[in-house]
Design a protein around this motif. Structure first.
Motif, PDB file in Angstrom:
ATOM      1  N   VAL A   1       0.904  -1.170   0.000  1.00  0.00           N
ATOM      2  CA  VAL A   1       0.000   0.000   0.000  1.00  0.00           C
ATOM      3  C   VAL A   1       0.931   1.205   0.000  1.00  0.00           C
ATOM      4  CG1 VAL A   1      -2.020   1.131   1.039  1.00  0.00           C
ATOM      5  CG2 VAL A   1      -1.629  -1.299   1.461  1.00  0.00           C
TER       6      VAL A   1
ATOM      7  N   GLY B   1       5.559   5.015  11.127  1.00  0.00           N
ATOM      8  CA  GLY B   1       4.544   4.413  10.265  1.00  0.00           C
ATOM      9  C   GLY B   1       3.451   3.798  11.116  1.00  0.00           C
ATOM     10  N   ALA B   2       2.534   3.111  10.454  1.00  0.00           N
ATOM     11  CA  ALA B   2       1.395   2.544  11.185  1.00  0.00           C
ATOM     12  C   ALA B   2       1.833   1.459  12.159  1.00  0.00           C
ATOM     13  CB  ALA B   2       0.368   2.001  10.208  1.00  0.00           C
ATOM     14  N   SER B   3       2.934   0.759  11.842  1.00  0.00           N
ATOM     15  CA  SER B   3       3.404  -0.280  12.790  1.00  0.00           C
ATOM     16  C   SER B   3       3.697   0.373  14.137  1.00  0.00           C
ATOM     17  CB  SER B   3       4.689  -0.941  12.288  1.00  0.00           C
ATOM     18  OG  SER B   3       4.482  -1.549  11.051  1.00  0.00           O
TER      19      SER B   3
ATOM     20  N   ASN C   1       0.553   1.702  15.790  1.00  0.00           N
ATOM     21  CA  ASN C   1      -0.166   0.632  16.507  1.00  0.00           C
ATOM     22  C   ASN C   1       0.486   0.391  17.861  1.00  0.00           C
ATOM     23  OD1 ASN C   1      -2.287  -0.132  14.762  1.00  0.00           O
ATOM     24  ND2 ASN C   1      -0.925  -1.384  13.509  1.00  0.00           N
TER      25      ASN C   1
ATOM     26  N   HIS D   1      -3.767  -7.395  10.838  1.00  0.00           N
ATOM     27  CA  HIS D   1      -2.517  -7.153  10.117  1.00  0.00           C
ATOM     28  C   HIS D   1      -1.327  -7.579  10.982  1.00  0.00           C
ATOM     29  CE1 HIS D   1       0.745  -4.853   8.120  1.00  0.00           C
ATOM     30  NE2 HIS D   1       0.010  -5.076   7.047  1.00  0.00           N
TER      31      HIS D   1
ATOM     32  N   SER E   1       1.454  -6.303  11.505  1.00  0.00           N
ATOM     33  CA  SER E   1       2.137  -5.248  12.269  1.00  0.00           C
ATOM     34  C   SER E   1       1.487  -5.065  13.635  1.00  0.00           C
ATOM     35  CB  SER E   1       2.128  -3.928  11.502  1.00  0.00           C
ATOM     36  OG  SER E   1       0.827  -3.418  11.439  1.00  0.00           O
TER      37      SER E   1
ATOM     38  N   GLN F   1      -9.927  -3.050  12.607  1.00  0.00           N
ATOM     39  CA  GLN F   1      -9.154  -2.681  11.427  1.00  0.00           C
ATOM     40  C   GLN F   1      -9.997  -1.803  10.511  1.00  0.00           C
ATOM     41  OE1 GLN F   1      -6.010  -5.470   9.649  1.00  0.00           O
ATOM     42  NE2 GLN F   1      -7.920  -6.053   8.683  1.00  0.00           N
TER      43      GLN F   1
ATOM     44  N   GLY G   1      -9.591  -0.946   6.974  1.00  0.00           N
ATOM     45  CA  GLY G   1      -8.836  -1.174   5.748  1.00  0.00           C
ATOM     46  C   GLY G   1      -8.029  -2.454   5.822  1.00  0.00           C
TER      47      GLY G   1
ATOM     48  N   VAL H   1      -5.682  -5.133   4.457  1.00  0.00           N
ATOM     49  CA  VAL H   1      -4.614  -4.918   3.483  1.00  0.00           C
ATOM     50  C   VAL H   1      -4.877  -5.628   2.149  1.00  0.00           C
ATOM     51  CG1 VAL H   1      -3.112  -6.840   4.171  1.00  0.00           C
ATOM     52  CG2 VAL H   1      -2.099  -4.703   3.319  1.00  0.00           C
TER      53      VAL H   1
ATOM     54  N   ASP I   1      -6.657  -0.050  13.872  1.00  0.00           N
ATOM     55  CA  ASP I   1      -5.533  -0.039  12.928  1.00  0.00           C
ATOM     56  C   ASP I   1      -6.099   0.458  11.601  1.00  0.00           C
ATOM     57  OD1 ASP I   1      -3.561  -0.463  11.093  1.00  0.00           O
ATOM     58  OD2 ASP I   1      -3.339  -2.607  11.477  1.00  0.00           O
TER      59      ASP I   1
ATOM     60  N   ALA J   1      -4.325   2.041   9.004  1.00  0.00           N
ATOM     61  CA  ALA J   1      -3.139   2.475   8.267  1.00  0.00           C
ATOM     62  C   ALA J   1      -3.500   3.256   7.006  1.00  0.00           C
ATOM     63  CB  ALA J   1      -2.274   1.265   7.921  1.00  0.00           C
ATOM     64  N   PHE J   2      -4.411   2.701   6.222  1.00  0.00           N
ATOM     65  CA  PHE J   2      -4.855   3.458   5.048  1.00  0.00           C
ATOM     66  C   PHE J   2      -6.371   3.665   5.047  1.00  0.00           C
ATOM     67  CE2 PHE J   2      -5.074  -0.958   3.852  1.00  0.00           C
ATOM     68  CZ  PHE J   2      -6.155  -1.066   3.007  1.00  0.00           C
TER      69      PHE J   2
ATOM     70  N   ASP K   1      -1.403   6.098   8.668  1.00  0.00           N
ATOM     71  CA  ASP K   1      -0.185   6.480   7.960  1.00  0.00           C
ATOM     72  C   ASP K   1      -0.430   7.719   7.127  1.00  0.00           C
ATOM     73  OD1 ASP K   1       2.184   4.927   8.227  1.00  0.00           O
ATOM     74  OD2 ASP K   1       1.148   3.221   7.332  1.00  0.00           O
TER      75      ASP K   1
ATOM     76  N   HIS L   1       2.282   8.244   4.952  1.00  0.00           N
ATOM     77  CA  HIS L   1       3.068   7.855   3.775  1.00  0.00           C
ATOM     78  C   HIS L   1       2.311   6.883   2.861  1.00  0.00           C
ATOM     79  CE1 HIS L   1       5.226   4.824   6.678  1.00  0.00           C
ATOM     80  NE2 HIS L   1       4.209   4.210   6.118  1.00  0.00           N
ATOM     81  N   LYS L   2       1.139   6.486   3.259  1.00  0.00           N
ATOM     82  CA  LYS L   2       0.322   5.673   2.352  1.00  0.00           C
ATOM     83  C   LYS L   2      -0.603   6.625   1.589  1.00  0.00           C
ATOM     84  CE  LYS L   2       0.545   1.148   4.551  1.00  0.00           C
ATOM     85  NZ  LYS L   2       1.518   1.392   5.628  1.00  0.00           N
TER      86      LYS L   2
HETATM   87  C1  LIG Z   1      -3.756  -2.426   7.973  1.00  0.00           C
HETATM   88  C2  LIG Z   1      -2.282  -2.121   8.086  1.00  0.00           C
HETATM   89  N1  LIG Z   1      -1.747  -1.883   9.273  1.00  0.00           N
HETATM   90  C3  LIG Z   1      -0.437  -1.602   9.440  1.00  0.00           C
HETATM   91  C4  LIG Z   1       0.407  -1.545   8.368  1.00  0.00           C
HETATM   92  C5  LIG Z   1       1.870  -1.242   8.574  1.00  0.00           C
HETATM   93  O1  LIG Z   1       2.152   0.042   8.118  1.00  0.00           O
HETATM   94  P1  LIG Z   1       3.662   0.612   8.058  1.00  0.00           P
HETATM   95  O2  LIG Z   1       4.311  -0.170   6.962  1.00  0.00           O
HETATM   96  O3  LIG Z   1       3.488   2.035   7.725  1.00  0.00           O
HETATM   97  O4  LIG Z   1       4.289   0.386   9.370  1.00  0.00           O
HETATM   98  C6  LIG Z   1      -0.106  -1.790   7.091  1.00  0.00           C
HETATM   99  C7  LIG Z   1       0.770  -1.774   5.909  1.00  0.00           C
HETATM  100  O5  LIG Z   1       0.363  -1.990   4.802  1.00  0.00           O
HETATM  101  C8  LIG Z   1      -1.493  -2.074   6.940  1.00  0.00           C
HETATM  102  O6  LIG Z   1      -2.038  -2.279   5.741  1.00  0.00           O
END
Ligand SMILES: Cc1ncc(COP(=O)(O)O)c(C=O)c1O
Length: 470
Positions: free
Chosen positions: A89, A148-150, A153, A192, A194, A237, A239, A241, A266, A268-269, A295, A297-298
């Motif tokens: 993504v 980032g989203a990781s 979270n 996800h 992460s 969640q 979104g 992935v 979560d 992220a996007f 995020d 950056h997504k």
């Molecule tokens: C639902 C979800 N959560 C977390 C992440 C992790 O995001 P990041 O790579 O920015 O840490 C992603 C990455 O695609 C994701 O789709």
């Protein structure tokens, strides 16, 4: 563009020609992004070895260093900036955000402390307020910027851990988890990775979770939630992935609220659906949660790296993250380092703020809608050619099967090798599929049509009946 004449300073003297060269090289790169193959040629990747060898014994010319980096490094990049990279993504980078990111490097701000960068700290607060507003989160929502989203979270769940154990009189930051009252963590079957990693880093254990069954789009089934309590963290969640599906937030959050459980999203996007009026219904109810990870950056198209953790009550995040030492004492003002795992950090708030300000509310909504429309265009074209789209294309994600697993994998490999566009593979509920994720501002209808044509041409070649060997 010309670089202003030197003011005679030593710093300008060292940087002037170099930054001018970097600008010229960047523009050349971006201009070629439309025509170059998306994945690098194997021989270009092999040449990366030329960047190695022994560390030079002494200084080398900075201009030559930059030239070497560009000449060898740039051909081996993946063209993420060109609008035809549909893997993972990955967003692109908006012009204002790229330019602001350059300033962030030139300014060399340490964004961890207000004392080191009033500008970065102020922009962080402004951007977080704007994002809370765009994503329709409760007034007063606070947060911070992470990689980032990781990491977002991780931070959201650390805030949850602090709050839930604190209610039971346990100070987890001071006393750790050994002997702490139990916390139950609930995730969907399609969580996800992460988020599981965040749970493991926090000492909750990636596998010590209750998994709630999901439907065929990967949405958690609210009716199958276990019994909740004030010691439960429910991770939903926004979104998926693979499919882009968003969990039924309202039903889950209301069930959690009735028992005083914490809900972490979560997003992220997918949380960005809330910023687009025609998609916002998909994320309805997420505003009832206690913490959110997303995020920039997504889907917001800010350069790497930029994630955002948001919390309803900032005090929980601050308690989970803050450290103090006499030399760091800065009074009562909001100090970014008190809200993240890191202390010193890059001024991510500059490109983030610039992206938001350059797009405005309407621009963000249009970008989200445009990506969703592109995803639908891919899905329609693939279906029309007889291939199976495995998901309901509600957001920016498309899953397509070209036949059995071997055939689908062969098509994915051939698409990656051919280079018009780039898509990755996945296995969705037992079916091997190609993932198309449309997350870049730079993708146009023409890029979609060109990519679709390449996919169909390649797939037809792979799936066409082969003539029997003699
Ligand atoms: C639902 C979800 N959560 C977390 C992440 C992790 O995001 P990041 O790579 O920015 O840490 C992603 C990455 O695609 C994701 O789709």
């Amino acid at each position: 563009m010309t670089v202003p004449p030197s003011t005679g300073g030593a710093i300008i003297g060292a940087m002037r020609d170099l930054l001018g060269d970097a600008l010229a090289r960047s523009l050349r790169y971006l201009a070629s992004a439309q025509s170059r193959r998306v994945s690098p040629a194997p021989e270009d990747v092999q040449r990366l070895a030329e960047l190695g060898g022994p560390l030079p014994e002494g200084p080398t010319n900075p201009a030559q260093t930059l030239a070497l980096l560009d000449d060898i490094g740039s051909p081996a990049t993946v063209i993420n900036a060109g609008g035809r990279f549909f893997g993972f993504v990955n967003g692109g980078s908006l012009p204002a955000a790229v330019a602001a990111d350059w300033l962030a490097s030139a300014w060399d701000q340490n964004a961890g402390l207000v004392a080191c960068s009033p500008t970065a700290a102020a922009l962080e607060e402004i951007a977080i307020r704007w994002i809370g507003d765009l994503l329709r989160l409760p007034p007063g929502t606070g947060g911070s910027l992470v990689t980032g989203a990781s990491m977002a979270n991780f931070c959201g769940l650390a805030a949850a851990r602090h709050a839930l154990l604190g209610r039971q009189g346990w100070n987890v930051e001071r006393d750790g988890l050994f002997g702490a009252p139990p916390i139950s963590v609930i995730v969907g079957e399609e969580v996800h990775v992460s988020l599981l990693k965040a749970l493991s880093l926090l000492g909750f254990g990636a596998e010590r979770v209750l998994r709630v069954p999901c439907d065929r789009q990967g949405r958690m089934q609210a009716a199958k939630l276990p019994t909740l309590s004030g010691s439960s963290i429910v991770c939903i969640q926004a979104g998926n992935v693979n499919t882009g599906a968003i969990d039924p937030a309202r039903a889950i959050c209301e069930a959690a609220r009735a028992k005083d459980a914490w809900v972490h999203v979560d997003g992220a996007f997918g949380l960005w659906a809330a910023a687009a009026p025609q998609r916002a219904h998909l994320a309805e109810g997420v505003e009832l949660a206690q913490s959110w990870a997303t995020d920039a950056h997504k889907w917001l198209n800010v350069p790497y790296d930029c994630g955002i953790v948001l919390v309803r009550e900032l005090a929980h995040l601050e308690a989970a993250m803050s450290t103090s030492a006499s030399y760091l004492a800065q009074g009562v003002q909001r100090n970014p380092f008190r809200l993240t795992p890191e202390m010193s950090r890059r001024a991510r708030s500059l490109p983030l703020w610039a992206a938001l300000r350059s797009l405005g509310r309407r621009g963000v909504a249009e970008m989200i809608e445009r990506c969703c429309a592109h995803a639908a265009r891919f899905a329609d074209g693939l279906r029309a050619a007889g291939y199976t789209v495995l998901n309901d294309v509600v957001l920016n994600q498309v899953l397509v099967s070209f036949g059995d697993a071997d055939t689908t994998n062969a098509v994915i490999a051939a698409i990656q090798q051919e280079g018009t566009c780039w898509c990755g593979g996945t296995v969705w509920q037992g079916h091997t599929a190609m993932r198309i994720s449309v997350s870049s501002w730079a993708t146009t209808d023409a890029e979609v049509d060109k990519s679709l044509a390449a996919m169909l041409r390649i797939a037809a070649g792979v799936t066409a009946p082969r003539s029997p060997r003699p």
